[in-house]
Scaffold this motif. Structure first.
Motif, PDB file in Angstrom:
ATOM      1  N   GLY A 163       0.816  -1.214   0.000  1.00 10.76           N
ATOM      2  CA  GLY A 163       0.000   0.000   0.000  1.00 10.76           C
ATOM      3  C   GLY A 163       0.847   1.260   0.000  1.00 10.76           C
ATOM      4  N   GLN A 164       1.922   1.261   0.814  1.00 10.86           N
ATOM      5  CA  GLN A 164       2.815   2.417   0.844  1.00 10.86           C
ATOM      6  C   GLN A 164       3.508   2.606  -0.495  1.00 10.86           C
ATOM      7  OE1 GLN A 164       5.005   0.948   4.314  1.00 10.86           O
ATOM      8  NE2 GLN A 164       4.613   2.905   5.338  1.00 10.86           N
ATOM      9  N   SER A 165       3.976   1.512  -1.071  1.00 14.46           N
ATOM     10  CA  SER A 165       4.663   1.591  -2.360  1.00 14.46           C
ATOM     11  C   SER A 165       3.760   2.185  -3.424  1.00 14.46           C
ATOM     12  CB  SER A 165       5.138   0.194  -2.783  1.00 14.46           C
ATOM     13  OG  SER A 165       5.746   0.235  -4.065  1.00 14.46           O
ATOM     14  N   MET A 166       2.524   1.697  -3.505  1.00 15.25           N
ATOM     15  CA  MET A 166       1.593   2.228  -4.502  1.00 15.25           C
ATOM     16  C   MET A 166       1.261   3.689  -4.222  1.00 15.25           C
ATOM     17  SD  MET A 166       1.228  -0.032  -6.746  1.00 15.25           S
ATOM     18  CE  MET A 166       0.040   0.951  -7.655  1.00 15.25           C
ATOM     19  N   PHE A 167       1.145   4.057  -2.948  1.00 22.49           N
ATOM     20  CA  PHE A 167       0.857   5.444  -2.580  1.00 22.49           C
ATOM     21  C   PHE A 167       1.941   6.379  -3.124  1.00 22.49           C
ATOM     22  CE2 PHE A 167       1.830   8.891   0.446  1.00 22.49           C
ATOM     23  CZ  PHE A 167       0.658   9.637   0.355  1.00 22.49           C
ATOM     24  N   PHE A 168       3.214   6.027  -2.881  1.00 21.44           N
ATOM     25  CA  PHE A 168       4.304   6.882  -3.352  1.00 21.44           C
ATOM     26  C   PHE A 168       4.353   6.927  -4.882  1.00 21.44           C
ATOM     27  CE2 PHE A 168       6.220   5.471   0.843  1.00 21.44           C
ATOM     28  CZ  PHE A 168       5.935   6.666   1.481  1.00 21.44           C
ATOM     29  N   GLN A 169       4.037   5.816  -5.524  1.00 17.84           N
ATOM     30  CA  GLN A 169       4.030   5.801  -6.989  1.00 17.84           C
ATOM     31  C   GLN A 169       2.933   6.696  -7.550  1.00 17.84           C
ATOM     32  OE1 GLN A 169       4.433   1.751  -8.768  1.00 17.84           O
ATOM     33  NE2 GLN A 169       4.935   1.128  -6.684  1.00 17.84           N
ATOM     34  N   PHE A 170       1.766   6.651  -6.932  1.00 20.48           N
ATOM     35  CA  PHE A 170       0.673   7.502  -7.395  1.00 20.48           C
ATOM     36  C   PHE A 170       0.968   8.974  -7.113  1.00 20.48           C
ATOM     37  CE2 PHE A 170      -2.270   3.710  -7.340  1.00 20.48           C
ATOM     38  CZ  PHE A 170      -2.632   3.806  -8.669  1.00 20.48           C
ATOM     39  N   VAL A 171       1.623   9.272  -5.982  1.00 19.39           N
ATOM     40  CA  VAL A 171       1.996  10.653  -5.674  1.00 19.39           C
ATOM     41  C   VAL A 171       2.937  11.195  -6.748  1.00 19.39           C
ATOM     42  CG1 VAL A 171       3.330  12.109  -4.104  1.00 19.39           C
ATOM     43  CG2 VAL A 171       1.641  10.528  -3.184  1.00 19.39           C
ATOM     44  N   VAL A 172       3.977  10.439  -7.068  1.00 21.16           N
ATOM     45  CA  VAL A 172       4.933  10.866  -8.102  1.00 21.16           C
ATOM     46  C   VAL A 172       4.239  11.019  -9.444  1.00 21.16           C
ATOM     47  CG1 VAL A 172       6.993  10.198  -9.406  1.00 21.16           C
ATOM     48  CG2 VAL A 172       6.927   9.864  -6.929  1.00 21.16           C
ATOM     49  N   THR A 173       3.364  10.068  -9.779  1.00 23.17           N
ATOM     50  CA  THR A 173       2.626  10.138 -11.044  1.00 23.17           C
ATOM     51  C   THR A 173       1.797  11.407 -11.131  1.00 23.17           C
ATOM     52  OG1 THR A 173       2.513   7.724 -11.263  1.00 23.17           O
ATOM     53  CG2 THR A 173       0.853   9.005 -12.447  1.00 23.17           C
ATOM     54  N   ALA A 174       1.078  11.726 -10.057  1.00 23.28           N
ATOM     55  CA  ALA A 174       0.254  12.935 -10.047  1.00 23.28           C
ATOM     56  C   ALA A 174       1.114  14.182 -10.198  1.00 23.28           C
ATOM     57  CB  ALA A 174      -0.565  12.999  -8.762  1.00 23.28           C
ATOM     58  N   LEU A 175       2.230  14.247  -9.478  1.00 26.01           N
ATOM     59  CA  LEU A 175       3.102  15.416  -9.535  1.00 26.01           C
ATOM     60  C   LEU A 175       3.727  15.596 -10.924  1.00 26.01           C
ATOM     61  CD1 LEU A 175       4.944  15.137  -6.087  1.00 26.01           C
ATOM     62  CD2 LEU A 175       3.141  16.757  -6.736  1.00 26.01           C
ATOM     63  N   LEU A 176       4.045  14.480 -11.584  1.00 24.80           N
ATOM     64  CA  LEU A 176       4.656  14.555 -12.907  1.00 24.80           C
ATOM     65  C   LEU A 176       3.649  14.936 -13.992  1.00 24.80           C
ATOM     66  CD1 LEU A 176       6.989  11.394 -12.934  1.00 24.80           C
ATOM     67  CD2 LEU A 176       7.688  13.788 -12.799  1.00 24.80           C
ATOM     68  N   LEU A 177       2.434  14.411 -13.888  1.00 26.52           N
ATOM     69  CA  LEU A 177       1.487  14.542 -14.994  1.00 26.52           C
ATOM     70  C   LEU A 177       0.560  15.755 -14.917  1.00 26.52           C
ATOM     71  CD1 LEU A 177       0.442  10.815 -15.608  1.00 26.52           C
ATOM     72  CD2 LEU A 177       2.306  12.132 -16.632  1.00 26.52           C
ATOM     73  N   PHE A 178       0.200  16.180 -13.703  1.00 24.93           N
ATOM     74  CA  PHE A 178      -0.760  17.279 -13.614  1.00 24.93           C
ATOM     75  C   PHE A 178      -0.291  18.567 -14.301  1.00 24.93           C
ATOM     76  CE2 PHE A 178      -3.496  15.192 -10.383  1.00 24.93           C
ATOM     77  CZ  PHE A 178      -4.712  15.504 -10.981  1.00 24.93           C
ATOM     78  N   PRO A 179       0.992  18.920 -14.250  1.00 25.90           N
ATOM     79  CA  PRO A 179       1.419  20.152 -14.944  1.00 25.90           C
ATOM     80  C   PRO A 179       1.248  20.101 -16.456  1.00 25.90           C
ATOM     81  CG  PRO A 179       3.026  19.515 -13.274  1.00 25.90           C
ATOM     82  CD  PRO A 179       2.081  18.369 -13.410  1.00 25.90           C
ATOM     83  N   ILE A 180       1.092  18.905 -17.038  1.00 31.74           N
ATOM     84  CA  ILE A 180       0.981  18.809 -18.500  1.00 31.74           C
ATOM     85  C   ILE A 180      -0.362  18.230 -18.956  1.00 31.74           C
ATOM     86  CG2 ILE A 180       3.454  18.693 -18.956  1.00 31.74           C
ATOM     87  CD1 ILE A 180       3.288  15.668 -19.027  1.00 31.74           C
ATOM     88  N   THR A 181      -1.343  18.206 -18.069  1.00 30.72           N
ATOM     89  CA  THR A 181      -2.669  17.737 -18.483  1.00 30.72           C
ATOM     90  C   THR A 181      -3.351  18.791 -19.349  1.00 30.72           C
ATOM     91  OG1 THR A 181      -3.621  18.596 -16.418  1.00 30.72           O
ATOM     92  CG2 THR A 181      -3.038  16.258 -16.478  1.00 30.72           C
ATOM     93  N   GLU A 182      -4.230  18.319 -20.214  1.00 27.81           N
ATOM     94  CA  GLU A 182      -4.949  19.211 -21.117  1.00 27.81           C
ATOM     95  C   GLU A 182      -6.330  19.584 -20.579  1.00 27.81           C
ATOM     96  OE1 GLU A 182      -5.275  17.306 -24.865  1.00 27.81           O
ATOM     97  OE2 GLU A 182      -3.109  17.068 -25.162  1.00 27.81           O
TER      98      GLU A 182
END
Length: 294
Positions: free
Chosen positions: A178-197
C-alpha cells in the motif's frame, strides 16, 4: 472470503481496469493523472487506518520512489493510450510480455546471465507479439498504423512495468504494498498534472464518478485484494492466477465494448500467456516482479 476467491476477484478487477481507457472520455495522460489523484486520497486514508507511515525514511528512498513513480507513470500512460488507439486485447497481450522482459532485465541486478531456456522463451514471446499484427509482414499496414503504434506503446509499457517491479523488489521492499503504490501515485500525479490538457473544472460528474470507481475499486481495492490473497495462498499461485488478467480483460471488452479479438490476436496471445505461465512455474517467483499489471 477464502484466499483463492480474493485472488480471483482482485485479478478480475485488474482485468476490467483497462476498459476505463475506453469508457472515460479523456486523453490517456489526463486520465492517468486524475486516477492518481483519487488513488492517493484513498490510499492515504487506508495507510493511516493501517497505522503505517506516509513518509519516506531516507533521501535514498526518495530517489527510488521518484524512479519507480516515473516508470509507473510511463507504464500507465502508454498502456492506456495503447488501449485507446487499438483494442483492449492487443494492448493487454502486448503488456503481458513483461514476465519475459523481467527474465532478461533482472540478471543485470543479480549479475547473472539468462539461460538457454530463457532465450527460447524470449523468441517464442517475440513470435507471439509478431502474430498480433500479421498484415504488417504481408503488406497493407504502414509503420504509422494505429495497431503498430499501439503494440509499440504496449511493449514500452511492459518494459517500464518490468523494470519498476524489479526496482520495487530490490530497492523498495521494506515498504508495504500500500505504501509503495501510494508513493508511486503521488509521483505520477506530480509529474502529470502540470501537462494535463483537461482542467479539473471541465470534468463532468459522470467522468469524476468513473475516475473514482477506476481509482478506488479497480486499482487500489484490486491490489489490496491481491496482496491479501498472497498471504493466504502462495506467491506462485498468485502469479499463475495473475496470468488470467488478459483473459478477464478480453472477456470484459467483448461483453461491454463488443470488441472481438482476431484469430491472429488469440493465437499470438496464447503464445505470450503460455510463455508467461511456464516461466512463472519454472522460477516460482516470490517477489513483486510476479504481480499482475496495474
Amino acid at each position: 472470503m477464502s484466499g483463492l476467491l480474493q485472488l480471483h476477484l482482485g485479478v478480475l478487477l485488474l482485468g476490467g481496469a483497462g476498459l476505463f481507457a475506453k469508457l472515460i472520455d479523456l486523453p490517456a495522460l489526463d486520465m492517468t493523472a486524475y486516477r492518481a489523484f483519487f488513488a492517493v486520497i484513498f490510499l492515504a486514508l487506508f495507510i493511516r487506518y493501517k497505522k503505517q507511515s506516509l513518509t519516506l525514511k531516507s533521501k535514498k528512498d526518495a530517489l527510488t520512489a521518484l524512479a519507480i513513480g516515473t516508470l509507473a507513470a510511463i507504464h500507465w500512460v502508454t498502456y492506456f493510450y495503447a488501449i485507446q488507439i487499438t483494442t483492449v486485447a492487443i494492448a493487454m497481450l502486448a503488456l503481458f510480455t513483461y514476465p519475459m522482459m523481467t527474465v532478461f532485465i533482472e540478471p543485470l541486478f543479480r549479475r547473472t546471465h539468462p539461460t538457454n531456456k530463457d532465450m527460447v522463451l524470449g523468441l517464442a514471446v517475440l513470435f507471439g507479439v509478431a502474430m498480433l499484427f500479421p498484415d504488417l509482414w504481408f503488406g497493407g499496414e504502414s509503420l504509422s498504423d494505429d495497431t503498430l503504434i499501439g503494440i509499440g506503446c504496449g511493449l514500452i509499457s511492459a518494459f517500464c512495468f518490468a523494470l519498476r517491479n524489479i526496482l520495487v523488489q530490490h530497492k523498495f521492499s521494506h515498504y508495504s504494498g500500500g505504501q509503495s503504490m501510494f508513493f508511486q501515485f503521488v509521483v505520477t500525479a506530480l509529474l502529470l498534472f502540470p501537462i494535463t490538457e483537461t482542467p479539473a473544472l471541465d470534468l463532468t460528474f459522470e467522468t469524476i464518478a468513473k475516475l473514482v470507481l477506476f481509482a478506488v475499486v479497480f486499482s487500489a481495492c484490486a491490489h489490496a485484494l491481491f496482496a491479501s490473497a498472497i498471504s493466504l495462498t502462495s506467491a506462485k499461485t498468485a502469479s499463475l492466477v495473475g496470468c488470467l488478467q488478459p483473459v478477464y480483460g478480453i472477456t470484459f471488452a467483448f461483453l461491454i465494448l463488443a470488441e472481438v479479438p482476431a484469430l491472429a490476436t488469440i493465437g499470438g496471445g496464447s503464445i505470450i500467456l503460455a510463455a508467461a505461465i511456464y516461466e512463472t512455474q519454472a522460477t516460482k517467483r516470490t517477489k513483486p516482479s510476479s504481480l499482475p499489471a496495474k
